[in-house]
Scaffold this motif. Structure first.
Motif, mmCIF file in Angstrom:
data_model
loop_
_atom_site.group_PDB
_atom_site.id
_atom_site.type_symbol
_atom_site.label_atom_id
_atom_site.label_comp_id
_atom_site.label_asym_id
_atom_site.label_seq_id
_atom_site.Cartn_x
_atom_site.Cartn_y
_atom_site.Cartn_z
ATOM 1 N N UNK A 194 -27.181 91.523 59.571
ATOM 2 C CA UNK A 194 -27.107 92.063 58.541
ATOM 3 C C UNK A 194 -27.425 91.667 56.852
ATOM 4 N N UNK A 195 -27.590 91.699 56.025
ATOM 5 C CA UNK A 195 -27.973 91.269 54.316
ATOM 6 C C UNK A 195 -26.635 90.847 54.071
ATOM 7 N N UNK A 196 -26.479 90.347 53.533
ATOM 8 C CA UNK A 196 -25.265 90.137 53.405
ATOM 9 C C UNK A 196 -24.657 88.913 54.452
ATOM 10 N N UNK A 197 -24.889 88.840 55.663
ATOM 11 C CA UNK A 197 -24.404 88.128 56.546
ATOM 12 C C UNK A 197 -23.645 86.359 56.045
ATOM 13 N N UNK A 198 -22.692 85.795 56.503
ATOM 14 C CA UNK A 198 -21.994 84.594 55.914
ATOM 15 C C UNK A 198 -21.340 84.150 56.843
ATOM 16 N N UNK A 199 -22.410 83.888 57.873
ATOM 17 C CA UNK A 199 -21.617 82.445 58.864
ATOM 18 C C UNK A 199 -20.906 81.472 57.946
ATOM 19 N N UNK A 200 -21.396 80.894 57.804
ATOM 20 C CA UNK A 200 -20.354 79.871 57.081
ATOM 21 C C UNK A 200 -19.423 80.453 56.062
ATOM 22 N N UNK A 201 -18.866 81.095 56.007
ATOM 23 C CA UNK A 201 -17.600 81.723 55.260
ATOM 24 C C UNK A 201 -16.759 81.962 57.087
ATOM 25 N N UNK A 202 -16.987 82.171 57.769
ATOM 26 C CA UNK A 202 -16.599 82.828 58.975
ATOM 27 C C UNK A 202 -15.941 81.442 59.153
ATOM 28 N N UNK A 203 -16.903 80.961 59.589
ATOM 29 C CA UNK A 203 -16.101 79.259 59.530
ATOM 30 C C UNK A 203 -15.564 79.054 59.217
ATOM 31 N N UNK A 204 -15.510 78.746 57.310
ATOM 32 C CA UNK A 204 -14.402 78.352 57.166
ATOM 33 C C UNK A 204 -12.893 78.377 56.967
ATOM 34 N N UNK A 205 -12.973 80.436 57.435
ATOM 35 C CA UNK A 205 -12.495 81.109 57.316
ATOM 36 C C UNK A 205 -11.339 80.639 58.766
ATOM 37 N N UNK A 206 -11.883 80.625 59.452
ATOM 38 C CA UNK A 206 -10.974 80.626 60.805
ATOM 39 C C UNK A 206 -11.328 78.545 61.096
ATOM 40 N N UNK A 207 -11.021 77.999 59.656
ATOM 41 C CA UNK A 207 -10.522 77.149 60.264
ATOM 42 C C UNK A 207 -8.418 76.715 59.743
ATOM 43 N N UNK A 208 -8.562 77.511 58.965
ATOM 44 C CA UNK A 208 -7.411 77.783 59.096
ATOM 45 C C UNK A 208 -6.333 78.075 59.918
ATOM 46 N N UNK A 209 -6.958 78.308 60.914
ATOM 47 C CA UNK A 209 -6.273 79.092 62.154
ATOM 48 C C UNK A 209 -6.584 77.776 63.145
ATOM 49 N N UNK A 210 -7.029 76.904 62.982
ATOM 50 C CA UNK A 210 -7.193 76.163 63.848
ATOM 51 C C UNK A 210 -7.986 75.986 64.500
ATOM 52 N N UNK A 211 -9.628 77.125 64.474
ATOM 53 C CA UNK A 211 -10.726 77.296 65.325
ATOM 54 C C UNK A 211 -11.053 76.606 64.342
ATOM 55 N N UNK A 212 -12.102 75.256 64.785
ATOM 56 C CA UNK A 212 -12.625 74.759 63.983
ATOM 57 C C UNK A 212 -14.176 74.086 64.775
ATOM 58 N N UNK A 213 -15.372 74.569 64.464
ATOM 59 C CA UNK A 213 -16.438 74.305 64.434
ATOM 60 C C UNK A 213 -16.799 72.966 64.812
ATOM 61 N N UNK A 214 -17.796 72.657 65.818
ATOM 62 C CA UNK A 214 -18.239 71.211 66.576
ATOM 63 C C UNK A 214 -18.328 70.121 65.033
ATOM 64 N N UNK A 215 -19.352 71.082 63.933
ATOM 65 C CA UNK A 215 -20.400 70.109 62.864
ATOM 66 C C UNK A 215 -19.317 70.878 61.948
ATOM 67 N N UNK A 216 -17.978 70.611 62.568
ATOM 68 C CA UNK A 216 -17.105 70.831 61.213
ATOM 69 C C UNK A 216 -15.198 70.212 61.738
ATOM 70 N N UNK A 217 -16.599 69.227 63.192
ATOM 71 C CA UNK A 217 -15.606 67.813 63.572
ATOM 72 C C UNK A 217 -14.692 68.951 64.392
ATOM 73 N N UNK A 218 -14.583 70.029 64.940
ATOM 74 C CA UNK A 218 -13.771 70.563 66.265
ATOM 75 C C UNK A 218 -13.819 70.667 67.614
#
Ligand code: GDP
Length: 485
Positions: A194-218
């Motif tokens: 979808x236009x307006x899709x922002x996967x990076x935002x989802x990744x940063x938002x989820x960090x608050x819940x200790x759901x951290x992607x590998x590329x962010x050290x999780x």
């Protein structure tokens, strides 16, 4: 019904020799024509079927404890089984679409029609012949309902988040449920088309819940894609299989089956129809099972391809006909190839259920904490904290984390802004280890929520001064709680 050893052996699918050997070890020299007593049959059922601790004899009362007991299969008896996956996420983020797309892209050779009926779960096979079982009811309601009934069917949770919407209230809830269940999470960032899709935002938002992607050290795997355009599905499956490999999910297929009822309904022509998932052992079309308070001889068994099946092993979902009444979703089932015993146990289960319903109001109460601590049986106090502002939530979390009750772990399983909702009560009801309390700070639950909490036996405490919350818990732990009305 009386059975000879030979008859009984054929019923439980064992050789006469194995049974004679069992009795021989107990100092009994029998032959295959000897008629077994009821107690002997029960012993044998456990000996060969359920790996029951041998010093105990089967009674109506302990039967279902045996069902709950984790069996100790010998490592050499264990074989790989398909991982069982549940998809959770916020409404409209694409759970149903993802389930459908996976269903439609995995048409096995020779299954030209593909998956033709919904049976609560379905199994797909990838090009390398590896299988994955998906629970076909998306969302955390079904997941937590199962768990609140003690049925942990899910191995892996896929948390789906729409890239154009981000983390939403039910995303948070799904995270809480997955964490409480202690199962690995894979994040699927959906709607990347979808236009307006922002996967990076989802990744940063989820960090608050200790759901951290590998590329962010999780260490949480993230997959980006589109359920609708069928993008990223291969990668998602690969990730599931990778996790399955790491966790090495196994079960012993060579014994009588045990499992869980996923769905059930009454069919006008066929009678009670139940979708079940085998967790261990192998279900045979000739088996008789007990499921919750129901029992019956399996008359017919078929899979999601509408195909008749004769056997169903671990992680395999099937529909069965033949139970005497409709069981409930979340009921555990077990094979019991002795009709009289099955009937007795189903009856005992019904009585037990009634008794439990009557007693449920006392299960989790604050003033029982001291008693439980003294008994040494209380290992954890689980808290759900709801407050009017983020500031209050943080302050409560901070103060609660400082409470020290010897020998007891304080778990905050949810802390968020907002009033107490049905979903909070449902989450509380899935707690199986220790006491659970819901704290409301400057918020009030409505009548429906109170009623549900009462039904589930979950205590809601309301406060508007932070130190009162702390004081109350500390006092309760010391057994010095003032009666509150
Ligand atoms: P659920 O409530 O989580 O089960 O969400 P649904 O699967 O019902 O999807 C909600 C809406 O989003 C539907 O209109 C879908 O067609 C749409 N949708 C789901 N996945 C995608 C996607 O990957 N891309 C786009 N553009 N739309 C999607």
């Amino acid at each position: 019904e009386t059975l000879s050893i030979a008859d009984f052996a054929s019923q439980i699918g064992k050789s006469v020799g194995e049974i004679l050997k069992y009795f021989f070890a107990q100092g009994l020299m029998l032959n295959q024509n000897v008629v077994l007593s009821e107690e002997q049959m029960a012993q044998l059922a456990f000996e060969f079927g359920f790996d029951f601790r041998k010093e105990e004899t089967l009674t109506k009362e302990n039967f279902f404890e045996a069902l709950d007991a984790t069996e100790e299969d010998k490592p050499e008896d264990l074989e790989h089984r398909a991982p069982i996956v549940t998809i959770m996420g916020h409404v409209d983020h694409g759970k149903t679409t993802l389930l459908d797309s996976i269903k439609n892209t995995n048409v096995v050779d020779g299954e030209a029609g593909g998956i033709t009926q919904a049976i609560g779960a379905y199994q797909v096979t990838n090009k390398d012949g590896k299988k994955i079982t998906f629970i076909d009811t998306p969302g955390h309601e079904a997941f937590s309902e199962m768990r609140s009934r003690g049925a942990n069917v899910t191995d892996i949770v896929i948390l789906i988040v729409a890239a154009d919407d981000g983390v939403m209230p039910q995303t948070e809830e799904a995270i809480d449920h997955a964490k409480l269940a202690n199962v690995p999470i894979i994040v699927f960032i959906n709607k990347c088309d979808k236009p307006g899709a922002d996967p990076e935002r989802v990744k940063t938002e989820l960090m608050k819940y200790e759901i951290v992607a590998e590329e962010y050290g999780g260490d949480i795997p993230f997959v980006q894609g589109s359920a609708k355009q069928k993008l990223g599905l291969d990668q998602l499956e690969e990730t599931i299989l990778l996790i399955a490999e790491m966790h090495d999910y196994k079960a012993n297929p060579n014994k009588l089956a045990k499992g869980v009822v996923l769905e059930a309904h009454l069919d006008k022509a066929k009678g009670p129809v139940a979708s079940i998932l085998v967790k261990e052992g192998t279900l045979d079309i000739r088996d008789m099972i007990i499921a919750g308070t129901t029992y019956g001889n399996i008359k017919h068994m078929e899979d999601e391809y509408n195909k008749k099946v004769l056997k169903a092993g671990p992680s395999k979902p099937v529909v069965i006909y033949g139970l005497n009444v409709v069981p409930s979703a979340g009921d555990k089932f077990i094979v019991m190839n002795d009709e009289k015993m099955a009937r007795t146990i189903a009856q005992a289960q019904a009585e037990k259920k009634l008794a439990a319903e009557r007693n449920s109001n006392q299960v989790f109460s604050l003033d029982s904490i001291k008693k439980h601590i003294d008994d040494g049986e209380l290992k954890a106090i689980n808290l759900i904290v709801k407050a009017d502002t983020q500031g209050s939530v943080e302050a409560l979390k901070g103060s609660l984390s400082k409470i020290d009750i010897t020998g007891v772990k304080l778990n905050i399983i949810r802390a968020s802004v907002g009033t107490i909702t049905l979903s909070d009560v449902t989450l509380a009801s899935t707690v199986t280890d220790g006491i659970v309390l819901i704290y409301g700070f400057n918020v009030r639950p409505d009548a429906a929520v109170r009623k549900k909490a009462e039904e589930e036996g979950i205590e809601i405490r309301l406060h508007n001064i932070i130190y009162k919350v702390i004081e109350e818990l500390e006092d309760a732990a010391k057994g010095m709680l003032d009666p509150v009305f």
